[in-house]
Write an enzyme that holds these catalytic residues in place. Structure first.
Site, PDB file in Angstrom:
ATOM      1  N   GLU A   1     -26.419   1.678 -43.506  1.00  0.00           N
ATOM      2  CA  GLU A   1     -25.731   1.261 -42.290  1.00  0.00           C
ATOM      3  C   GLU A   1     -26.389   0.052 -41.646  1.00  0.00           C
ATOM      4  O   GLU A   1     -25.710  -0.837 -41.116  1.00  0.00           O
ATOM      5  CB  GLU A   1     -25.676   2.426 -41.303  1.00  0.00           C
ATOM      6  CG  GLU A   1     -24.810   2.167 -40.085  1.00  0.00           C
ATOM      7  CD  GLU A   1     -24.594   3.422 -39.268  1.00  0.00           C
ATOM      8  OE1 GLU A   1     -23.556   4.079 -39.465  1.00  0.00           O
ATOM      9  OE2 GLU A   1     -25.474   3.759 -38.441  1.00  0.00           O
TER      10      GLU A   1
ATOM     11  N   PHE B   1     -20.272  17.444 -51.523  1.00  0.00           N
ATOM     12  CA  PHE B   1     -19.281  16.577 -50.882  1.00  0.00           C
ATOM     13  C   PHE B   1     -17.972  16.593 -51.663  1.00  0.00           C
ATOM     14  O   PHE B   1     -16.893  16.577 -51.085  1.00  0.00           O
ATOM     15  CB  PHE B   1     -19.814  15.152 -50.762  1.00  0.00           C
ATOM     16  CG  PHE B   1     -20.724  14.942 -49.591  1.00  0.00           C
ATOM     17  CD1 PHE B   1     -20.212  14.618 -48.346  1.00  0.00           C
ATOM     18  CD2 PHE B   1     -22.091  15.086 -49.726  1.00  0.00           C
ATOM     19  CE1 PHE B   1     -21.044  14.433 -47.249  1.00  0.00           C
ATOM     20  CE2 PHE B   1     -22.935  14.909 -48.639  1.00  0.00           C
ATOM     21  CZ  PHE B   1     -22.415  14.585 -47.401  1.00  0.00           C
TER      22      PHE B   1
END
EC number: 2.4.1.-
Length: 276
Positions: free
Chosen positions: A263, A87
């Site tokens: 989430e 990333f």
């Protein structure tokens, strides 16, 4: 005696005039939602929540009014981004380039970059309004899942210094880029982003955590929106409060043999603490 009293009264009245003038010149007038938010311009989407918080879409806000308000407040905004492994190599550089171009342009911004290894900042044109701070997260924590490490590290930095450095703070995922201006219309005590896909789905189908023993559980028949995990914002105090609740929720779930996602914990927090 009368002359002394008269002199004291005159001095007192003069002092009151000075105080009144100071506050008139220095006090920032409170901004009303109706001053800058125009929900009727977008009848095709939801523009207000049941608790009367604005849902921002292009065309619903007047940035000029907001700019005038926040310029007088002389604010500093923080943007925290967390990237590890591929990333960092693949996403972090384009993210930072786009953020430097579009995020809170014209305001003081501190970028907090948290990585797991040495990271060389991309070549970005220096600006007195832009500060970049990189922090290395200890490798001993990498047995934990990524979001947990991110949130825990951010909480430590907020408590130790960030809360004294910025007025507002955003935490964002690195695997995205800014395409347009991300300005002061997004500022508020607690800011969430609607999930782009689930917004168009029926509420009863939202993928909330439904297991009753999980700290992230939202029972069937409850809930209002489904929020994405790419961004959360607000005051440092409110972000820190979310982090504490999230970490407590994770610990609770681990003790009960559960493993819910970041989430879903985020959605539970926003269900109990409505975004502004």
């Amino acid at each position: 005696m009368n002359s002394k009293r008269m002199l004291l009264l005159v001095l007192f009245a003069f002092s009151l005039m000075l105080v009144e003038r100071y506050f008139r010149n220095h006090q920032v007038e409170e901004l009303r939602l109706s001053d800058w938010f125009h929900p009727r311009k977008r009848p095709d989407v939801i523009t207000k929540t049941d608790w009367l918080a604005p849902v921002l879409w292009e065309g619903t806000f007047d940035r000029r009014v907001l700019e005038k308000h926040y310029r007088r407040r002389n604010i500093t905004v923080g943007l925290a981004v967390f990237a590890t492994g591929r990333f960092a190599e693949e996403y972090l550089r384009p993210f930072l380039h786009s953020a430097n171009k579009h995020f809170m342009t014209g305001y003081r911004v501190i970028f907090y970059i948290m990585v797991d290894a040495f990271f060389k900042l991309p070549d970005i044109e220096p600006s007195p309004l832009r500060t970049f701070k990189a922090f290395k997260v200890g490798t001993e924590r990498w047995w934990l899942d990524g979001p947990l490490v991110h949130v825990k590290s951010l909480g430590e930095h907020i408590a130790s210094h960030i809360q004294d450095e910025v007025d507002f703070l955003f935490s964002m995922a690195a695997n995205q880029v800014f395409q347009n201006e991300f300005g002061v219309e997004t500022l508020g005590p607690l800011v969430a982003q609607l999930h782009a896909w689930w917004y168009f789905r029926n509420t009863k189908n939202f993928p909330y955590e439904r297991r009753p023993t999980s700290a992230a559980c939202i029972p069937f028949g409850q809930g209002d929106f489904y929020y994405g995990n790419l961004m959360v914002g607000g005051t440092p105090h409110n972000i820190l409060d979310f982090i504490k609740e999230y970490l407590n929720g994770v610990i609770h779930d681990i003790k009960n043999g559960l493993n819910s996602t970041y989430e879903k914990h985020l959605n539970k927090y926003f269900y109990l603490n409505k975004p502004t």
